[in-house]
Design an enzyme around this catalytic site. Structure first.
Site, PDB file in Angstrom:
ATOM      1  CE1 TYR A   1       0.340   1.854   4.298  1.00  0.00           C
ATOM      2  CE2 TYR A   1       0.859  -0.471   4.542  1.00  0.00           C
ATOM      3  CZ  TYR A   1       0.899   0.820   5.032  1.00  0.00           C
ATOM      4  OH  TYR A   1       1.490   1.087   6.256  1.00  0.00           O
ATOM      5  CB  CYS A   2       1.511   4.047  -1.672  1.00  0.00           C
ATOM      6  SG  CYS A   2       0.361   4.064  -3.068  1.00  0.00           S
ATOM      7  CD  GLN A   3      -2.155   9.478   1.215  1.00  0.00           C
ATOM      8  OE1 GLN A   3      -1.308   9.120   2.029  1.00  0.00           O
ATOM      9  NE2 GLN A   3      -3.286  10.066   1.584  1.00  0.00           N
TER      10      GLN A   3
ATOM     11  CD1 TRP B   1      -2.306   7.822   5.449  1.00  0.00           C
ATOM     12  CD2 TRP B   1      -1.996   5.754   6.234  1.00  0.00           C
ATOM     13  NE1 TRP B   1      -2.218   7.908   6.821  1.00  0.00           N
ATOM     14  CE2 TRP B   1      -2.022   6.652   7.323  1.00  0.00           C
ATOM     15  CE3 TRP B   1      -1.813   4.390   6.484  1.00  0.00           C
ATOM     16  CZ2 TRP B   1      -1.861   6.228   8.651  1.00  0.00           C
ATOM     17  CZ3 TRP B   1      -1.653   3.965   7.799  1.00  0.00           C
ATOM     18  CH2 TRP B   1      -1.681   4.886   8.858  1.00  0.00           C
TER      19      TRP B   1
END
Length: 272
Positions: free
Chosen positions: A230-232, A259
């Site tokens: 995952y990231c943003q 996120w």
């Protein structure tokens, strides 16, 4: 005709050999301006916005089935089509398309290593001629194995066989840079900045398999693990998803929304 089988990540010379194969569809995630100036022969250009759905404050969700079916039709994708994607940046947009295909049950695809920049600088041919394709027949069949959401992660926070890979910057990971209601990371997550997966000395291609494997091993991530990346919003982490698949990880999930979802809830556990 037999289905074309290519690696998850391919070099320009391999694409060059197969440019005229009838079962290939090349998709260009570069800007419309760049595509109009030059692109790879046969490439169809789409905007990144076609691959994501926003539900403020959550960004990067998977579009609905109708939108995806329409997109795949416009791209001329069939069940036996091998999709090769590239962009004019560092591969995040192209990788998001490939993850989307996985999430929709179509697993025949490759990322062009280094994208348009490598193709152009190494002297491969480019064109301005637009490409036309007949409508495709691929229909979405959602594949849950490629996806994770908030509930799935909450259920597996204490599962030692599931690892969470956060590919944001160190400042985002630590909560110093905050782009949601709350800052920090999913408890127990490892952090490898997605840019560190790229070789700056080789035009931002993926680093060698040995280098990537060492980076993951240093974070106690091995091919036997299930990895949720995952990231943003699941742009950067789509690239890491493809990198993991390239390395032979069979159990990889992407967290769409990422996120911007987790960090905007008041009841999700967070570490800093």
């Amino acid at each position: 005709m037999d289905r074309l089988i290519l690696s998850q990540v391919i070099e320009p010379e391999e694409l060059q050999r197969h440019l005229d194969h009838p079962n290939i569809r090349i998709v260009d995630l570069s800007s419309a301006e760049t595509h109009a100036q030059f692109h790879i022969q046969g490439a169809i250009n789409i905007t990144y916005a076609r691959l994501v759905r926003h539900q403020t404050p959550v960004f990067g969700l998977l579009p609905d089935k109708a939108a995806l079916n329409q997109l795949f039709s416009e791209l001329g994708i069939h069940r036996d089509t091998h999709v090769i994607a590239y962009d004019d940046q560092t591969g995040g947009k192209a990788s998001r398309l490939l993850w989307t295909l996985d999430a929709c049950g179509h697993h025949h695809h490759s990322l062009l290593n280094g994208g348009l920049h490598v193709w152009a600088t190494e002297g491969y041919s480019l064109t301005r001629s637009p490409s036309m394709v007949e409508p495709g027949s691929l229909r979405v069949s959602l594949c849950a194995d490629a996806c994770a959401d908030k509930d799935y992660i909450l259920q597996h926070l204490d599962d030692q066989s599931v690892r969470f890979l956060d590919v944001r910057s160190e400042r985002e990971f630590s909560g110093q840079a905050i782009h949601a209601k709350h800052g920090g990371h999913i408890p127990g997550a490892a952090n490898i900045n997605w840019l560190d997966l790229m070789d700056k000395g080789r035009a931002m291609r993926l680093k060698s398999n040995d280098e990537l494997t060492k980076m993951l091993q240093d974070q106690s991530i091995t091919p036997g693990d299930e990895v949720v990346t995952y990231c943003q919003s699941h742009h950067r982490s789509a690239f890491s998803y493809i990198a993991l698949k390239h390395l032979g990880f069979n159990k990889v999930r992407g967290y769409a929304g990422a996120w911007s979802d987790w960090g905007n809830h008041d009841d999700t556990p967070i570490e800093r």
